[in-house]
Design an enzyme around this catalytic site. Structure first.
Site, PDB file in Angstrom:
ATOM      1  N   ILE A  31       0.828  -1.216   0.000  1.00 34.70           N
ATOM      2  CA  ILE A  31       0.000   0.000   0.000  1.00 34.70           C
ATOM      3  C   ILE A  31       0.861   1.265   0.000  1.00 34.70           C
ATOM      4  O   ILE A  31       0.400   2.340  -0.398  1.00 34.70           O
ATOM      5  CB  ILE A  31      -0.955  -0.023   1.221  1.00 34.70           C
ATOM      6  CG1 ILE A  31      -2.182   0.840   0.990  1.00 34.70           C
ATOM      7  CG2 ILE A  31      -0.244   0.354   2.512  1.00 34.70           C
ATOM      8  CD1 ILE A  31      -3.291   0.597   1.999  1.00 34.70           C
ATOM      9  N   ASN A  87      11.614  -8.599   7.020  1.00 31.23           N
ATOM     10  CA  ASN A  87      11.920  -7.826   8.228  1.00 31.23           C
ATOM     11  C   ASN A  87      11.441  -8.629   9.438  1.00 31.23           C
ATOM     12  O   ASN A  87      10.311  -9.135   9.432  1.00 31.23           O
ATOM     13  CB  ASN A  87      11.204  -6.472   8.196  1.00 31.23           C
ATOM     14  CG  ASN A  87      11.780  -5.544   7.152  1.00 31.23           C
ATOM     15  OD1 ASN A  87      12.982  -5.532   6.940  1.00 31.23           O
ATOM     16  ND2 ASN A  87      10.935  -4.768   6.495  1.00 31.23           N
ATOM     17  N   GLN A  94       9.998  -4.385  11.615  1.00 33.02           N
ATOM     18  CA  GLN A  94       8.779  -5.126  11.285  1.00 33.02           C
ATOM     19  C   GLN A  94       7.571  -4.451  11.927  1.00 33.02           C
ATOM     20  O   GLN A  94       7.588  -4.137  13.121  1.00 33.02           O
ATOM     21  CB  GLN A  94       8.876  -6.580  11.755  1.00 33.02           C
ATOM     22  CG  GLN A  94       7.686  -7.430  11.302  1.00 33.02           C
ATOM     23  CD  GLN A  94       7.799  -8.896  11.706  1.00 33.02           C
ATOM     24  OE1 GLN A  94       8.730  -9.289  12.414  1.00 33.02           O
ATOM     25  NE2 GLN A  94       6.865  -9.711  11.250  1.00 33.02           N
ATOM     26  N   HIS A 100       5.989 -11.988   5.894  1.00 33.67           N
ATOM     27  CA  HIS A 100       5.814 -11.487   4.527  1.00 33.67           C
ATOM     28  C   HIS A 100       7.173 -11.257   3.896  1.00 33.67           C
ATOM     29  O   HIS A 100       8.092 -10.748   4.523  1.00 33.67           O
ATOM     30  CB  HIS A 100       4.966 -10.216   4.489  1.00 33.67           C
ATOM     31  CG  HIS A 100       5.400  -9.149   5.444  1.00 33.67           C
ATOM     32  ND1 HIS A 100       5.094  -9.185   6.790  1.00 33.67           N
ATOM     33  CD2 HIS A 100       6.117  -8.011   5.254  1.00 33.67           C
ATOM     34  CE1 HIS A 100       5.606  -8.119   7.378  1.00 33.67           C
ATOM     35  NE2 HIS A 100       6.236  -7.392   6.467  1.00 33.67           N
ATOM     36  N   LEU A 101       7.251 -11.649   2.634  1.00 32.20           N
ATOM     37  CA  LEU A 101       8.464 -11.467   1.845  1.00 32.20           C
ATOM     38  C   LEU A 101       8.240 -10.264   0.938  1.00 32.20           C
ATOM     39  O   LEU A 101       7.321 -10.261   0.116  1.00 32.20           O
ATOM     40  CB  LEU A 101       8.719 -12.735   1.020  1.00 32.20           C
ATOM     41  CG  LEU A 101       9.948 -12.767   0.119  1.00 32.20           C
ATOM     42  CD1 LEU A 101      11.224 -12.578   0.922  1.00 32.20           C
ATOM     43  CD2 LEU A 101      10.000 -14.092  -0.654  1.00 32.20           C
ATOM     44  N   HIS A 102       9.073  -9.220   1.120  1.00 38.55           N
ATOM     45  CA  HIS A 102       8.994  -8.053   0.244  1.00 38.55           C
ATOM     46  C   HIS A 102       9.738  -8.367  -1.052  1.00 38.55           C
ATOM     47  O   HIS A 102      10.915  -8.766  -1.008  1.00 38.55           O
ATOM     48  CB  HIS A 102       9.693  -6.847   0.880  1.00 38.55           C
ATOM     49  CG  HIS A 102       9.059  -6.295   2.116  1.00 38.55           C
ATOM     50  ND1 HIS A 102       8.268  -5.166   2.118  1.00 38.55           N
ATOM     51  CD2 HIS A 102       9.124  -6.704   3.409  1.00 38.55           C
ATOM     52  CE1 HIS A 102       7.869  -4.899   3.359  1.00 38.55           C
ATOM     53  NE2 HIS A 102       8.383  -5.819   4.162  1.00 38.55           N
TER      54      HIS A 102
HETATM   55  P1  AMP Z   1       7.155  -4.636   7.578  1.00 35.83           P
HETATM   56  O1  AMP Z   1       7.807  -3.386   8.022  1.00 35.83           O
HETATM   57  O2  AMP Z   1       8.127  -5.613   6.971  1.00 35.83           O
HETATM   58  O3  AMP Z   1       6.288  -5.262   8.656  1.00 35.83           O
HETATM   59  O4  AMP Z   1       6.239  -4.223   6.360  1.00 35.83           O
HETATM   60  C1  AMP Z   1       4.845  -4.142   6.394  1.00 35.83           C
HETATM   61  C2  AMP Z   1       4.430  -3.642   5.046  1.00 35.83           C
HETATM   62  O5  AMP Z   1       3.026  -3.787   4.918  1.00 35.83           O
HETATM   63  C3  AMP Z   1       4.747  -2.166   4.789  1.00 35.83           C
HETATM   64  O6  AMP Z   1       5.579  -2.052   3.643  1.00 35.83           O
HETATM   65  C4  AMP Z   1       3.373  -1.533   4.579  1.00 35.83           C
HETATM   66  O7  AMP Z   1       3.382  -0.515   3.631  1.00 35.83           O
HETATM   67  C5  AMP Z   1       2.550  -2.726   4.136  1.00 35.83           C
HETATM   68  N1  AMP Z   1       1.119  -2.604   4.385  1.00 35.83           N
HETATM   69  C6  AMP Z   1       0.515  -2.200   5.532  1.00 35.83           C
HETATM   70  N2  AMP Z   1      -0.813  -2.241   5.397  1.00 35.83           N
HETATM   71  C7  AMP Z   1      -1.067  -2.691   4.139  1.00 35.83           C
HETATM   72  C8  AMP Z   1      -2.273  -2.949   3.380  1.00 35.83           C
HETATM   73  N3  AMP Z   1      -3.487  -2.769   3.907  1.00 35.83           N
HETATM   74  N4  AMP Z   1      -2.133  -3.386   2.112  1.00 35.83           N
HETATM   75  C9  AMP Z   1      -0.903  -3.573   1.582  1.00 35.83           C
HETATM   76  N5  AMP Z   1       0.245  -3.358   2.238  1.00 35.83           N
HETATM   77  C10 AMP Z   1       0.165  -2.922   3.487  1.00 35.83           C
END
Ligand code: AMP
Ligand code: ZN
Length: 114
Positions: A31, A87, A94, A100-102
Protein backbone atom coordinates in the site's frame (compact mmCIF):
# COMPACT_ATOMS: atom_id res chain seq x y z
CA UNK A 1 -12.72 -12.06 12.91
CA UNK A 2 -8.91 -12.24 13.01
CA UNK A 3 -6.97 -9.33 14.52
CA UNK A 4 -4.03 -9.67 12.14
CA UNK A 5 -4.09 -7.21 9.22
CA UNK A 6 -2.72 -9.69 6.70
CA UNK A 7 -5.11 -12.44 7.90
CA UNK A 8 -7.89 -9.93 7.19
CA UNK A 9 -6.53 -9.44 3.66
CA UNK A 10 -6.48 -13.25 3.23
CA UNK A 11 -10.09 -13.51 4.43
CA UNK A 12 -11.14 -10.63 2.17
CA UNK A 13 -12.19 -8.37 5.05
CA UNK A 14 -9.61 -5.80 3.89
CA UNK A 15 -9.10 -5.28 0.14
CA UNK A 16 -5.73 -5.59 -1.58
CA UNK A 17 -4.47 -5.48 -5.14
CA UNK A 18 -3.63 -9.15 -5.65
CA UNK A 19 -0.67 -10.30 -7.71
CA UNK A 20 -0.84 -14.06 -6.97
CA UNK A 21 -3.23 -16.38 -5.13
CA UNK A 22 -3.25 -20.12 -4.45
CA UNK A 23 -4.26 -22.40 -1.58
CA UNK A 24 -1.13 -21.65 0.47
CA UNK A 25 0.15 -18.25 -0.66
CA UNK A 26 -1.17 -14.77 -1.41
CA UNK A 27 0.78 -11.90 -2.97
CA UNK A 28 -0.44 -8.31 -3.18
CA UNK A 29 0.95 -4.86 -3.93
CA UNK A 30 2.27 -2.92 -0.95
CA UNK A 31 0.00 0.00 0.00
CA UNK A 32 3.04 2.28 0.48
CA UNK A 33 5.48 1.16 -2.23
CA UNK A 34 9.18 1.78 -1.67
CA UNK A 35 10.08 0.99 -5.30
CA UNK A 36 8.28 0.86 -8.67
CA UNK A 37 7.63 -2.84 -7.97
CA UNK A 38 6.83 -3.59 -4.32
CA UNK A 39 4.85 -6.77 -3.73
CA UNK A 40 4.30 -8.64 -0.46
CA UNK A 41 4.25 -12.45 -0.59
CA UNK A 42 2.63 -14.09 2.43
CA UNK A 43 1.72 -17.59 3.62
CA UNK A 44 -2.00 -18.07 4.27
CA UNK A 45 -1.00 -19.73 7.55
CA UNK A 46 -0.48 -17.10 10.27
CA UNK A 47 3.21 -17.19 11.21
CA UNK A 48 4.52 -14.02 12.96
CA UNK A 49 8.23 -14.02 12.05
CA UNK A 50 11.04 -16.19 10.65
CA UNK A 51 11.82 -16.96 14.29
CA UNK A 52 8.47 -18.75 14.60
CA UNK A 53 9.00 -21.08 11.62
CA UNK A 54 8.74 -24.81 12.33
CA UNK A 55 10.04 -27.64 10.15
CA UNK A 56 6.88 -28.18 8.04
CA UNK A 57 6.74 -24.43 7.24
CA UNK A 58 9.91 -24.45 5.13
CA UNK A 59 7.97 -26.00 2.27
CA UNK A 60 5.71 -22.95 2.02
CA UNK A 61 8.68 -20.58 2.50
CA UNK A 62 10.33 -22.25 -0.49
CA UNK A 63 7.13 -21.74 -2.46
CA UNK A 64 7.10 -18.06 -1.46
CA UNK A 65 10.51 -17.70 -3.10
CA UNK A 66 9.21 -19.48 -6.20
CA UNK A 67 6.30 -17.00 -6.35
CA UNK A 68 8.81 -14.15 -5.98
CA UNK A 69 10.77 -15.51 -8.94
CA UNK A 70 7.60 -15.70 -11.05
CA UNK A 71 6.44 -12.20 -10.07
CA UNK A 72 9.91 -10.76 -10.74
CA UNK A 73 9.74 -12.20 -14.26
CA UNK A 74 6.17 -10.92 -14.80
CA UNK A 75 7.27 -7.45 -13.72
CA UNK A 76 10.40 -7.49 -15.92
CA UNK A 77 12.85 -7.01 -13.06
CA UNK A 78 14.65 -10.37 -13.22
CA UNK A 79 17.59 -9.12 -15.29
CA UNK A 80 17.69 -5.54 -13.96
CA UNK A 81 17.66 -6.79 -10.37
CA UNK A 82 15.42 -7.10 -7.35
CA UNK A 83 15.59 -7.46 -3.61
CA UNK A 84 13.82 -10.00 -1.38
CA UNK A 85 13.44 -8.92 2.25
CA UNK A 86 12.01 -10.43 5.44
CA UNK A 87 11.92 -7.83 8.23
CA UNK A 88 11.95 -9.52 11.61
CA UNK A 89 11.10 -7.82 14.90
CA UNK A 90 12.04 -4.40 16.23
CA UNK A 91 15.52 -3.68 14.89
CA UNK A 92 14.46 -4.64 11.36
CA UNK A 93 11.39 -2.39 11.54
CA UNK A 94 8.78 -5.13 11.29
CA UNK A 95 5.33 -3.55 11.57
CA UNK A 96 2.98 -6.37 10.55
CA UNK A 97 3.54 -9.57 12.50
CA UNK A 98 2.42 -11.96 9.79
CA UNK A 99 5.38 -13.33 7.82
CA UNK A 100 5.81 -11.49 4.53
CA UNK A 101 8.46 -11.47 1.85
CA UNK A 102 8.99 -8.05 0.24
CA UNK A 103 9.74 -8.19 -3.50
CA UNK A 104 11.29 -4.86 -4.46
CA UNK A 105 12.55 -3.79 -7.87
CA UNK A 106 12.49 -1.28 -10.69
CA UNK A 107 15.14 1.01 -9.22
CA UNK A 108 18.72 0.80 -7.97
CA UNK A 109 19.14 -0.06 -4.27
CA UNK A 110 22.02 0.82 -2.01
CA UNK A 111 24.07 -1.43 0.26
CA UNK A 112 24.31 -1.47 3.21
CA UNK A 113 20.54 -0.97 3.64
CA UNK A 114 19.30 1.81 5.91
P1 AMP B 1 7.15 -4.64 7.58
O1 AMP B 1 7.81 -3.39 8.02
O2 AMP B 1 8.13 -5.61 6.97
O3 AMP B 1 6.29 -5.26 8.66
O4 AMP B 1 6.24 -4.22 6.36
C1 AMP B 1 4.85 -4.14 6.39
C2 AMP B 1 4.43 -3.64 5.05
O5 AMP B 1 3.03 -3.79 4.92
C3 AMP B 1 4.75 -2.17 4.79
O6 AMP B 1 5.58 -2.05 3.64
C4 AMP B 1 3.37 -1.53 4.58
O7 AMP B 1 3.38 -0.52 3.63
C5 AMP B 1 2.55 -2.73 4.14
N1 AMP B 1 1.12 -2.60 4.38
C6 AMP B 1 0.51 -2.20 5.53
N2 AMP B 1 -0.81 -2.24 5.40
C7 AMP B 1 -1.07 -2.69 4.14
C8 AMP B 1 -2.27 -2.95 3.38
N3 AMP B 1 -3.49 -2.77 3.91
N4 AMP B 1 -2.13 -3.39 2.11
C9 AMP B 1 -0.90 -3.57 1.58
N5 AMP B 1 0.25 -3.36 2.24
C10 AMP B 1 0.17 -2.92 3.49
ZN1 ZN C 1 -2.00 -13.17 10.22
Amino acid sequence: MPECLFCKIISGDIPAKKAYDDDQILAFHDINPQAPVHILIIPKKHIPTVGNLEDPDYVVVGKMIKVAKTLAAENNITASGFRLVFNNNKDAGQVVFHLHLHLLGGRKFTWPPG
